[in-house]
Design a protein around this motif. Sequence first.
Motif, short mmCIF file in Angstrom:
data_model
loop_
_atom_site.label_atom_id
_atom_site.label_comp_id
_atom_site.label_asym_id
_atom_site.label_seq_id
_atom_site.Cartn_x
_atom_site.Cartn_y
_atom_site.Cartn_z
N ASP A 87 37.26 -29.21 32.54
CA ASP A 87 36.69 -30.53 32.24
C ASP A 87 37.10 -31.61 33.23
OD1 ASP A 87 39.35 -31.13 31.51
OD2 ASP A 87 38.98 -30.63 29.42
N THR A 88 37.82 -31.24 34.29
CA THR A 88 38.27 -32.22 35.28
C THR A 88 38.00 -31.72 36.69
OG1 THR A 88 40.08 -32.92 33.81
CG2 THR A 88 40.27 -33.52 36.13
N ASP A 89 37.40 -32.59 37.52
CA ASP A 89 37.23 -32.25 38.93
C ASP A 89 38.53 -32.59 39.65
OD1 ASP A 89 36.55 -31.82 41.55
OD2 ASP A 89 34.90 -33.27 41.62
N LYS A 90 39.43 -31.65 39.73
CA LYS A 90 40.75 -31.89 40.28
C LYS A 90 40.71 -32.20 41.77
CE LYS A 90 43.09 -28.86 36.95
NZ LYS A 90 44.08 -27.77 36.77
N PHE A 91 39.66 -31.78 42.45
CA PHE A 91 39.58 -31.95 43.89
C PHE A 91 38.96 -33.28 44.31
CE2 PHE A 91 39.68 -27.48 42.92
CZ PHE A 91 40.51 -26.94 43.88
N ALA A 92 38.48 -34.06 43.33
CA ALA A 92 37.75 -35.30 43.63
C ALA A 92 38.58 -36.29 44.43
CB ALA A 92 37.25 -35.93 42.33
N GLN A 93 39.87 -36.38 44.10
CA GLN A 93 40.73 -37.36 44.77
C GLN A 93 41.69 -36.72 45.78
OE1 GLN A 93 40.14 -40.59 44.19
NE2 GLN A 93 38.56 -39.94 42.75
N ALA A 94 41.49 -35.44 46.07
CA ALA A 94 42.38 -34.75 47.01
C ALA A 94 41.63 -34.39 48.29
CB ALA A 94 42.93 -33.48 46.37
N GLN A 95 42.35 -34.38 49.40
CA GLN A 95 41.76 -33.95 50.66
C GLN A 95 41.54 -32.44 50.58
OE1 GLN A 95 43.97 -34.99 54.19
NE2 GLN A 95 42.89 -33.49 55.43
N THR A 96 40.28 -32.04 50.55
CA THR A 96 39.93 -30.64 50.31
C THR A 96 39.26 -30.02 51.53
OG1 THR A 96 39.58 -31.15 47.98
CG2 THR A 96 38.73 -29.06 48.77
N CYS A 97 39.69 -28.83 51.89
CA CYS A 97 39.06 -28.05 52.95
C CYS A 97 38.66 -26.69 52.38
CB CYS A 97 40.01 -27.86 54.14
SG CYS A 97 40.39 -29.39 55.03
N PHE A 98 37.93 -25.90 53.17
CA PHE A 98 37.48 -24.59 52.72
C PHE A 98 37.84 -23.54 53.75
CE2 PHE A 98 34.99 -27.68 50.49
CZ PHE A 98 34.81 -27.15 49.23
N ASP A 99 38.27 -22.37 53.27
CA ASP A 99 38.64 -21.30 54.19
C ASP A 99 37.40 -20.51 54.62
OD1 ASP A 99 38.01 -19.56 52.10
OD2 ASP A 99 40.09 -19.10 51.60
N ALA A 100 37.60 -19.43 55.35
CA ALA A 100 36.49 -18.65 55.88
C ALA A 100 35.64 -18.01 54.79
CB ALA A 100 37.03 -17.57 56.82
N PRO A 104 38.10 -23.28 48.23
CA PRO A 104 38.67 -24.60 48.47
C PRO A 104 40.20 -24.55 48.50
CG PRO A 104 38.12 -24.38 46.17
CD PRO A 104 37.63 -23.12 46.85
N TYR A 105 40.80 -25.44 49.28
CA TYR A 105 42.25 -25.58 49.21
C TYR A 105 42.63 -27.03 49.50
CZ TYR A 105 42.31 -25.28 54.39
OH TYR A 105 42.10 -25.49 55.74
N VAL A 106 43.73 -27.47 48.93
CA VAL A 106 44.23 -28.84 49.12
C VAL A 106 44.94 -28.90 50.46
CG1 VAL A 106 45.78 -30.61 48.25
CG2 VAL A 106 44.40 -29.25 46.65
N ALA A 107 44.46 -29.79 51.34
CA ALA A 107 44.98 -29.85 52.70
C ALA A 107 45.96 -31.00 52.93
CB ALA A 107 43.82 -29.97 53.69
N GLU A 108 46.21 -31.82 51.92
CA GLU A 108 47.15 -32.92 52.06
C GLU A 108 48.45 -32.60 51.33
OE1 GLU A 108 46.11 -36.56 50.03
OE2 GLU A 108 44.80 -35.48 48.64
N HIS A 109 49.56 -33.14 51.85
CA HIS A 109 50.88 -32.91 51.26
C HIS A 109 51.18 -31.42 51.13
CE1 HIS A 109 51.05 -37.18 50.50
NE2 HIS A 109 49.93 -37.12 49.80
N ALA A 110 50.70 -30.66 52.07
CA ALA A 110 50.93 -29.21 52.09
C ALA A 110 51.40 -28.82 53.48
CB ALA A 110 49.66 -28.46 51.72
#
Length: 219
Positions: A87-100, A104-110
């Motif tokens: 019920d929550t778009d967890k990626f909406a406020q996070a810098q998100t990238c995509f692998d091959a 999706p993966y979180v690319a900030e603070h990682a």
Amino acid sequence: MLDAKALRTLSYGLYIVSTKGAKGNAGCVVNTFSQVTSKPEQCSVAINKENATCGAVLEAGRFAVSVLDETAPLELIGTFGFHSSADTDKFAQAQTCFDAADMPYVAEHACARFSVKVQHKLDLGSHMLFIGLVEQAETLSTQPPMTYAYYHQVKGGKTPPKASSYIAEEPAPAPADAAPKVGWKCMLCGHIEYVDELPDDFTCPICGAGKEMFERIEL
């Protein structure tokens, strides 16, 4: 004899496991991601079966992992650790990238990220254990990875109830001759605010829940 507190001497990191199922992107915080072999490079992760992320990994047959570093704010950890992808778009406020594989993966603070293709799965009762082949691995920053101890002792973080290492704790009772102490307990993460009343715009500093998710308690 089984002293559950002994389990707290084990060392962990803090990770965001993410994937894409039939209902879209899903992700959650875990402390169970680890390398199991080096030739070939294989890793494992245990995810609570009640988490939407677990079902999404089963559908996708693969997942991504972001290794959180010490700069990761509690707001980011709270979003992925104390809310549901159902019920929550967890990626909406996070810098998100995509692998091959378009995971999706979180690319900030990682400080690193991994892409894993599931090879084996094992039902552990409350959790599903996934063992997979690492297809991609990348260093993202030079920041030190966040340990579970750092998350608790420095960040003041809480353990999500669905985490593998969760141990329920009750507040210590007040002395018999002491006046009751009023607090408000977050029903999502267990954080307690020791105030008589919560402001209408109050949000939990750990998981971001609103005032409506707090219940009044007396100690």
